[in-house]
Motif scaffolding. Structure first.
Motif, PDB file in Angstrom:
ATOM      1  N   VAL A 193      84.022 -63.636  11.326  1.00  0.00           N
ATOM      2  CA  VAL A 193      83.302 -62.649  12.149  1.00  0.00           C
ATOM      3  C   VAL A 193      82.441 -61.743  11.269  1.00  0.00           C
ATOM      4  O   VAL A 193      82.228 -60.567  11.563  1.00  0.00           O
ATOM      5  CB  VAL A 193      84.254 -61.815  13.038  1.00  0.00           C
ATOM      6  CG1 VAL A 193      84.831 -62.672  14.145  1.00  0.00           C
ATOM      7  CG2 VAL A 193      85.359 -61.165  12.220  1.00  0.00           C
ATOM      8  N   SER A 194      81.917 -62.292  10.188  1.00  0.00           N
ATOM      9  CA  SER A 194      81.003 -61.552   9.321  1.00  0.00           C
ATOM     10  C   SER A 194      79.774 -61.097  10.098  1.00  0.00           C
ATOM     11  O   SER A 194      79.395 -61.690  11.111  1.00  0.00           O
ATOM     12  CB  SER A 194      80.540 -62.437   8.157  1.00  0.00           C
ATOM     13  OG  SER A 194      81.614 -62.862   7.372  1.00  0.00           O
ATOM     14  N   THR A 195      79.121 -60.071   9.578  1.00  0.00           N
ATOM     15  CA  THR A 195      77.905 -59.539  10.183  1.00  0.00           C
ATOM     16  C   THR A 195      76.864 -60.620  10.408  1.00  0.00           C
ATOM     17  O   THR A 195      76.431 -61.298   9.461  1.00  0.00           O
ATOM     18  CB  THR A 195      77.299 -58.448   9.278  1.00  0.00           C
ATOM     19  OG1 THR A 195      78.243 -57.392   9.132  1.00  0.00           O
ATOM     20  CG2 THR A 195      76.022 -57.899   9.862  1.00  0.00           C
ATOM     21  N   LEU A 196      76.466 -60.798  11.687  1.00  0.00           N
ATOM     22  CA  LEU A 196      75.423 -61.745  12.099  1.00  0.00           C
ATOM     23  C   LEU A 196      75.748 -63.203  11.790  1.00  0.00           C
ATOM     24  O   LEU A 196      74.875 -64.054  11.822  1.00  0.00           O
ATOM     25  CB  LEU A 196      74.064 -61.346  11.505  1.00  0.00           C
ATOM     26  CG  LEU A 196      73.519 -60.042  12.100  1.00  0.00           C
ATOM     27  CD1 LEU A 196      72.358 -59.510  11.280  1.00  0.00           C
ATOM     28  CD2 LEU A 196      73.103 -60.248  13.553  1.00  0.00           C
ATOM     29  N   LYS A 197      77.036 -63.476  11.537  1.00  0.00           N
ATOM     30  CA  LYS A 197      77.471 -64.863  11.416  1.00  0.00           C
ATOM     31  C   LYS A 197      78.280 -65.288  12.633  1.00  0.00           C
ATOM     32  O   LYS A 197      78.897 -66.343  12.663  1.00  0.00           O
ATOM     33  CB  LYS A 197      78.258 -65.067  10.121  1.00  0.00           C
ATOM     34  CG  LYS A 197      77.372 -64.940   8.878  1.00  0.00           C
ATOM     35  CD  LYS A 197      78.110 -65.285   7.607  1.00  0.00           C
ATOM     36  CE  LYS A 197      77.191 -65.166   6.397  1.00  0.00           C
ATOM     37  NZ  LYS A 197      77.900 -65.471   5.129  1.00  0.00           N
TER      38      LYS A 197
END
Length: 409
Positions: A193-197
């Motif tokens: 759930v990384s940023t923009l992934k």
């Protein structure tokens, strides 16, 4: 609540099915947007219904995915008129659960993870995103794996530990943390759930745009200052303005979007000034605003595109200016802001001085987090030491007698 039509790539416009969890575009690895049937949404989503909704970001459920949310009361944060600048408002995200605007994005990401039946989530974090994931994952009964720089603010580490997350401290920056998540997610069985992934943190953050419009009587401000690390807030708000225009909730006016970074880690302003479509990895990143210490955002190309389309700008401010702004907001507004949030005030003053903005422009400044989460960082910057620091001759009494309301004995 609308059903998701599909996911759409922000780079190549490839469409992916939404009946299962997705991370990035399978063709070009671009970040994905959630897309709805806007014609159907327009029939059901009426802004007149919003006021009757809950006092949280879920009052905008007509423009969010049709799921049962894992909620801690996030959103619907105060819009405070500045006492010093007559046409400036402070959007105080520090009152969110977990003390930062990260609660919005992680609330929706975790809610969707539960909807899809995911059991383990992983994230690299400079601090507040990790704390938000830890709390929402705990509420959802999902396992959280968090990778953080070892010099992360103490409050961020404590909240992750307290919520039962698996925390790995990394001798490096958030970019190093992200690499470790990518290298180990298959072995660990984690969903990233990384940023923009993944597409849903943007959906959660877009509610800030809806709130701004509602709190300003559905009038869009002239400018919005977004302290920009990964850029999800800025991207999400721009998506909200696009949707509101399509729904007929606003007249189509868009604000100038101002991306604010720290001078010690300013890849977005550098790329903007050089006319580039994406940023370069920032070397030797260093700033006391932990959330802005992002050497290269995955969605930098989207941030730069939004800033240019909005006729906005990207600006860097020094740590000294940031800490002065922390003190100014505390003295002038009674608001104890995070360093990242205070960066928006420092940037606002610069753009007023340069003439880029007029004092008559209606402007929203984002305080992205609560200053109390940065006690160790702010205290060090301000030279404030605990009375019990080494070398102080004061000592705690052997026993503290804590009385009740009536008698202090």
């Amino acid at each position: 609540m609308p059903s998701i039509l599909h996911f759409e790539c922000s780079k190549c416009n490839e469409k992916l099915p939404a009946d299962r969890p997705q991370t990035l575009c399978t063709k070009c690895a671009g970040s994905l947007y959630v897309r709805y049937d806007m014609a159907a949404m327009k029939k059901n989503a009426k802004r007149e219904k919003v006021a009757a909704g809950p006092k949280s970001m879920w009052r905008y459920s007509d423009v969010l995915p049709s799921i049962k949310p894992v909620t801690l009361g996030e959103g619907m944060t105060p819009m405070l008129p500045s006492r010093k600048y007559k046409n400036a408002w402070i959007k105080d995200e520090g009152v969110n659960p977990t003390g930062a605007f990260k609660a919005r994005g992680l609330c929706l990401a975790v809610s969707m993870a539960k909807h899809y039946g995911l059991k383990k989530l992983a994230i690299p974090s400079a601090g507040n995103a990790g704390g938000a994931l830890a709390s929402y994952a705990a509420a959802a009964g999902i396992e959280a794996h968090i990778f953080m720089p070892k010099d992360v603010p103490l409050a961020n580490l404590l909240e992750c530990k307290a919520a039962g997350a698996h925390v790995t401290l990394v001798d490096g920056l958030i970019s190093d943390c992200g690499r470790m998540v990518a290298e180990n997610k298959e072995k660990g069985g984690w969903f990233d759930v990384s940023t923009l992934k993944e597409p849903f943190r943007v959906e959660g953050k877009k509610t800030m745009g809806y709130e701004i419009a509602e709190q300003m009587d559905w009038q869009i401000p002239d400018a919005i200052f977004d302290p920009t690390g990964g850029g999800v807030g800025l991207i999400g708000m721009w998506k909200a303005f696009e949707e509101m225009e399509a729904l007929g909730w606003t007249d189509g006016k868009r604000p100038k979007m101002i991306a604010v970074q720290a001078a010690g880690c300013a890849p977005i302003p550098k790329a903007f000034d050089e006319g580039k479509q994406a940023s370069e990895m920032w070397k030797g990143a260093q700033t006391s605003a932990a959330g802005l210490r992002v050497p290269k955002a995955y969605g930098d190309y989207i941030v730069l595109d939004v800033v240019r389309k909005s006729r906005g700008t990207a600006i860097a401010v020094t740590d000294e200016e940031i800490m002065k702004a922390v003190g100014e907001w505390a003295r002038e507004e009674g608001l104890f802001a995070s360093p990242e949030g205070a960066a928006s005030l420092a940037a606002y003053k610069k753009l007023l001085a340069s003439g880029f903005l007029s004092p008559n422009d209606k402007t929203v400044l984002f305080n992205t987090g609560n200053g109390y989460k940065y006690i160790d960082v702010i205290a060090e910057a301000m030279g404030v030491k605990s009375p019990m620091a080494n070398g102080n001759d004061q000592e705690l009494p052997a026993k503290r007698n804590i009385g009740g309301i009536i008698g202090p004995y």
